[in-house]
Design a protein around this motif. Structure first.
Motif, PDB file in Angstrom:
ATOM      1  N   LEU A  89       0.861  -1.246  -0.629  1.00  0.00           N
ATOM      2  CA  LEU A  89      -0.111  -0.039  -0.066  1.00  0.00           C
ATOM      3  C   LEU A  89       0.923   1.058   0.653  1.00  0.00           C
ATOM      4  O   LEU A  89       2.493   0.756  -0.199  1.00  0.00           O
ATOM      5  N   PRO A  90       0.697   2.064   0.169  1.00  0.00           N
ATOM      6  CA  PRO A  90       0.790   3.571  -1.095  1.00  0.00           C
ATOM      7  C   PRO A  90       1.471   4.104   1.085  1.00  0.00           C
ATOM      8  O   PRO A  90       1.572   3.394   1.936  1.00  0.00           O
ATOM      9  N   VAL A  91       3.757   4.768   0.526  1.00  0.00           N
ATOM     10  CA  VAL A  91       4.136   5.476   1.626  1.00  0.00           C
ATOM     11  C   VAL A  91       3.709   6.741   1.376  1.00  0.00           C
ATOM     12  O   VAL A  91       3.940   7.678   0.087  1.00  0.00           O
ATOM     13  N   PHE A  92       3.981   7.352   2.557  1.00  0.00           N
ATOM     14  CA  PHE A  92       3.587   8.741   2.463  1.00  0.00           C
ATOM     15  C   PHE A  92       4.430   9.612   3.090  1.00  0.00           C
ATOM     16  O   PHE A  92       4.910  10.355   2.703  1.00  0.00           O
ATOM     17  N   ALA A  93       5.747   8.657   3.974  1.00  0.00           N
ATOM     18  CA  ALA A  93       6.760   9.635   4.110  1.00  0.00           C
ATOM     19  C   ALA A  93       8.046   8.644   3.984  1.00  0.00           C
ATOM     20  O   ALA A  93       8.228   7.516   4.174  1.00  0.00           O
ATOM     21  N   MET A  94       9.175   9.493   4.404  1.00  0.00           N
ATOM     22  CA  MET A  94      10.666   8.914   3.572  1.00  0.00           C
ATOM     23  C   MET A  94      11.953  10.274   4.250  1.00  0.00           C
ATOM     24  O   MET A  94      11.854  10.529   4.517  1.00  0.00           O
ATOM     25  N   ALA A  95      12.819   8.913   4.848  1.00  0.00           N
ATOM     26  CA  ALA A  95      14.096   9.990   5.668  1.00  0.00           C
ATOM     27  C   ALA A  95      15.786   8.479   5.219  1.00  0.00           C
ATOM     28  O   ALA A  95      15.406   7.467   4.988  1.00  0.00           O
ATOM     29  N   VAL A  96      16.753   9.000   5.065  1.00  0.00           N
ATOM     30  CA  VAL A  96      17.923   8.231   4.647  1.00  0.00           C
ATOM     31  C   VAL A  96      18.369   8.891   5.382  1.00  0.00           C
ATOM     32  O   VAL A  96      18.906   9.860   5.906  1.00  0.00           O
TER      33      VAL A  96
END
Length: 172
Positions: A89-96
């Motif tokens: 299902l969808p991804v709303f946020a990311m950080a590396v």
């Protein structure tokens, strides 16, 4: 390098046809050579140290190739064929993270068939980090990294594996 990545739901950017993703030069003019396109809204963009670009949102194709909710572009905007991680299902946020690992937050319950409730971490290659599975018990819509290495994730949380029931922000 001062360029600005732009994501959202749009069909043009600075008068040029662009589907939900584009890039501007530091002076605000459009980068005409960057036109990967996504067939739905782009909710999060993160750049890796090597210049590759992670893209997440409500889409099923990126750069004209099937990519459900998550994909990676090379610095020139072409699709990275070696990155094919698939949330259900969808991804709303990311950080590396500084070590290159990729944190994801969203509405998903699995990635590549492995249970991950709303929050997950991938290795820089895109494979699921088996050592990280806090489980949010809900939908994660934001992620932030603190200088001390702690991870903040927030919004619409109901529980996490530490046992607390809450709504708002939690720190790992």
């Amino acid at each position: 390098d001062g360029r600005i990545l732009v994501g959202g739901r749009f069909s043009s950017l600075c008068g040029q046809a662009r589907e939900s993703i584009g890039r501007l030069h530091a002076d605000g003019t459009i980068d005409l050579g960057f036109n990967p396109g996504a067939n739905g809204v782009v909710l999060a963009i993160a750049e890796q140290a090597d210049g590759r670009i992670l893209v997440a949102g409500y889409f099923t194709a990126l750069g004209g190739t099937t990519r459900d909710y998550l994909g990676r572009l090379l610095a020139d905007g072409s699709l990275d064929p070696d990155f094919n991680s698939a949330p259900n299902l969808p991804v709303f946020a990311m950080a590396v993270q500084p070590d290159g690992k990729i944190l994801l937050g969203g509405n998903f319950t699995s990635i590549d068939g492995k249970w991950r409730q709303g929050i997950a971490r991938l290795h820089s290659s895109g494979s699921v980090d088996e050592s990280f599975n806090p489980g949010s018990g809900g939908v994660v819509q934001s992620i932030a990294l603190q200088a001390d290495g702690k991870i903040l994730f927030g919004n619409v949380l109901y529980a996490y594996s530490g046992g607390s029931r809450l709504r708002g922000v939690e720190r790992l």
